[in-house]
Enzyme design. Structure first.
Site, mmCIF file in Angstrom:
data_model
loop_
_atom_site.group_PDB
_atom_site.id
_atom_site.type_symbol
_atom_site.label_atom_id
_atom_site.label_comp_id
_atom_site.label_asym_id
_atom_site.label_seq_id
_atom_site.Cartn_x
_atom_site.Cartn_y
_atom_site.Cartn_z
ATOM 1 N N ASN A 9 26.966 56.995 20.329
ATOM 2 C CA ASN A 9 28.348 56.653 19.993
ATOM 3 C C ASN A 9 29.237 56.796 21.224
ATOM 4 O O ASN A 9 30.457 56.759 21.121
ATOM 5 C CB ASN A 9 28.853 57.548 18.849
ATOM 6 N N ASN A 10 28.608 56.987 22.395
ATOM 7 C CA ASN A 10 29.358 57.215 23.626
ATOM 8 C C ASN A 10 29.424 55.918 24.443
ATOM 9 O O ASN A 10 28.437 55.493 25.048
ATOM 10 C CB ASN A 10 28.658 58.335 24.411
ATOM 11 N N HIS A 12 30.865 55.272 27.229
ATOM 12 C CA HIS A 12 30.644 55.442 28.675
ATOM 13 C C HIS A 12 29.164 55.308 29.002
ATOM 14 O O HIS A 12 28.777 54.695 29.997
ATOM 15 C CB HIS A 12 31.134 56.819 29.139
ATOM 16 N N LYS A 13 28.328 55.913 28.158
ATOM 17 C CA LYS A 13 26.882 55.815 28.373
ATOM 18 C C LYS A 13 26.425 54.354 28.291
ATOM 19 O O LYS A 13 25.627 53.897 29.100
ATOM 20 C CB LYS A 13 26.120 56.611 27.300
ATOM 21 N N ASP A 69 19.832 62.281 25.409
ATOM 22 C CA ASP A 69 20.621 63.488 25.301
ATOM 23 C C ASP A 69 20.730 64.061 26.713
ATOM 24 O O ASP A 69 19.739 64.084 27.450
ATOM 25 C CB ASP A 69 19.966 64.500 24.351
ATOM 26 N N THR A 70 21.931 64.463 27.073
ATOM 27 C CA THR A 70 22.177 64.966 28.425
ATOM 28 C C THR A 70 22.804 66.346 28.361
ATOM 29 O O THR A 70 23.637 66.608 27.494
ATOM 30 C CB THR A 70 23.126 64.003 29.183
ATOM 31 N N ASP A 151 32.204 64.953 34.765
ATOM 32 C CA ASP A 151 32.221 64.252 36.063
ATOM 33 C C ASP A 151 33.269 64.794 37.047
ATOM 34 O O ASP A 151 32.980 64.872 38.244
ATOM 35 C CB ASP A 151 32.443 62.745 35.854
ATOM 36 N N LYS A 171 28.107 56.219 41.402
ATOM 37 C CA LYS A 171 27.528 57.295 40.573
ATOM 38 C C LYS A 171 26.050 57.013 40.310
ATOM 39 O O LYS A 171 25.211 57.917 40.337
ATOM 40 C CB LYS A 171 28.295 57.427 39.246
ATOM 41 N N HIS A 176 21.488 61.164 37.042
ATOM 42 C CA HIS A 176 20.435 61.603 36.122
ATOM 43 C C HIS A 176 20.066 60.501 35.136
ATOM 44 O O HIS A 176 18.905 60.210 34.897
ATOM 45 C CB HIS A 176 20.953 62.831 35.358
HETATM 46 P P1 ITT Z 1 25.668 60.594 21.938
HETATM 47 O O1 ITT Z 1 24.995 61.834 21.443
HETATM 48 O O2 ITT Z 1 26.302 59.752 20.870
HETATM 49 O O3 ITT Z 1 24.776 59.771 22.841
HETATM 50 P P2 ITT Z 1 27.434 62.437 23.321
HETATM 51 O O4 ITT Z 1 28.727 62.194 24.062
HETATM 52 O O5 ITT Z 1 27.432 63.384 22.173
HETATM 53 O O6 ITT Z 1 26.885 61.002 22.895
HETATM 54 P P3 ITT Z 1 25.471 64.089 24.766
HETATM 55 O O7 ITT Z 1 25.277 64.966 23.592
HETATM 56 O O8 ITT Z 1 24.272 63.577 25.471
HETATM 57 O O9 ITT Z 1 26.358 62.811 24.390
HETATM 58 O O10 ITT Z 1 26.413 64.690 25.877
HETATM 59 C C1 ITT Z 1 26.471 66.001 26.213
HETATM 60 C C2 ITT Z 1 27.748 66.310 26.933
HETATM 61 O O11 ITT Z 1 27.547 66.102 28.327
HETATM 62 C C3 ITT Z 1 28.996 65.521 26.542
HETATM 63 O O12 ITT Z 1 30.089 66.425 26.560
HETATM 64 C C4 ITT Z 1 29.158 64.505 27.632
HETATM 65 O O13 ITT Z 1 30.521 64.229 27.880
HETATM 66 C C5 ITT Z 1 28.533 65.228 28.821
HETATM 67 N N1 ITT Z 1 27.875 64.256 29.697
HETATM 68 C C6 ITT Z 1 26.780 63.509 29.394
HETATM 69 N N2 ITT Z 1 26.473 62.687 30.416
HETATM 70 C C7 ITT Z 1 27.389 62.934 31.391
HETATM 71 C C8 ITT Z 1 27.629 62.397 32.666
HETATM 72 O O14 ITT Z 1 26.875 61.439 33.165
HETATM 73 N N3 ITT Z 1 28.656 62.883 33.378
HETATM 74 C C9 ITT Z 1 29.447 63.848 32.888
HETATM 75 N N4 ITT Z 1 29.306 64.401 31.679
HETATM 76 C C10 ITT Z 1 28.285 63.950 30.926
#
Ligand code: ITT
Length: 198
Positions: A9-10, A12-13, A69-70, A151, A171, A176
């Site tokens: 749902n993100n 930006h991703k 998931d990040t 970021d 970027k 990653h």
């Molecule tokens: P989805 O689960 O719907 O994919 P989310 O925003 O919940 O989206 P994550 O659980 O993967 O995504 O994100 C974990 C957190 O890390 C979240 O607060 C993001 O804003 C941050 N994050 C993820 N990727 C990032 C990036 O490339 N740069 C900076 N912050 C990031």
């Protein structure tokens, strides 16, 4: 062109991933697939959360899909915020998450951190995972306005700017997510090279 649902749902991703794929695969977002679902992330690892997201959407849609998931992992805070990166602060807003991180790292001598992405691909019911890591440091105040999440406080090794001071292509030299996507692309190209197959 082959189609894949990106179970996120993100936005930006989605934009970053589309920039990497450059039209080689047709990426459909959850919104575009007509799926209105907030997918739970209840687990203690990025791997399990990524799998939960992709499997949930696969079972719902019956279509090939991937999720990711990040987490941002810091040495000084023993891996925090890690798998809890999205909801580190109670509100879960990016500004509050970053503020909490800076507060907790105040005075920390060791500023080393890394972003770690785990992509989970479900292709015809089978799951494959791909990992991407970007090492860097957490600075002590926000810089820049691009990107999202953490970021503005993350400077990748090999540069002096935060991710928020870079455009998307810059970027993606370090990212990653880009590294994990490269593995996914190689796999989709020849269906081999997955980190692990379940
Ligand atoms: P989805 O689960 O719907 O994919 P989310 O925003 O919940 O989206 P994550 O659980 O993967 O995504 O994100 C974990 C957190 O890390 C979240 O607060 C993001 O804003 C941050 N994050 C993820 N990727 C990032 C990036 O490339 N740069 C900076 N912050 C990031």
């Amino acid at each position: 062109m082959d189609t894949l649902i990106f179970a996120t749902n993100n936005e930006h991703k989605v934009n970053e991933v589309r920039a990497v794929l450059k039209g080689r695969w047709d990426i459909i977002t959850l919104k575009e697939a007509g799926i209105n679902k907030d997918i739970p992330e209840p687990h203690e690892t990025l791997e399990e959360n990524a799998r939960e997201k992709s499997m949930t959407i696969y079972h719902l849609s019956g279509k090939n899909c991937f999720s990711e998931d990040t987490g941002l992992e810091t040495e000084a805070l023993h891996g925090e915020p890690g798998v809890r990166s999205a909801r580190y602060a109670d509100t879960g807003s990016a500004a509050d998450n970053v503020a909490k991180l800076l507060e907790n790292m105040k005075g920390a001598g060791n500023r080393k951190a890394r972003f770690r992405t785990v992509i989970s691909l479900v292709l015809h019911g089978l799951e494959y995972q791909f990992e991407g890591i970007c090492n860097g440091i957490i600075i002590d105040e926000k810089k820049g306005h691009s990107g999202f999440g953490y970021d503005p406080v993350f400077v990748p090794d090999g540069d002096t700017r935060t991710f928020a001071e870079m455009n998307m292509d810059e970027k993606n030299i370090f990212s990653h997510r880009k590294k994990a996507m490269n593995k996914l692309i190689a796999f989709l190209g020849k269906e081999s090279g997955a980190d692990h197959v379940n």
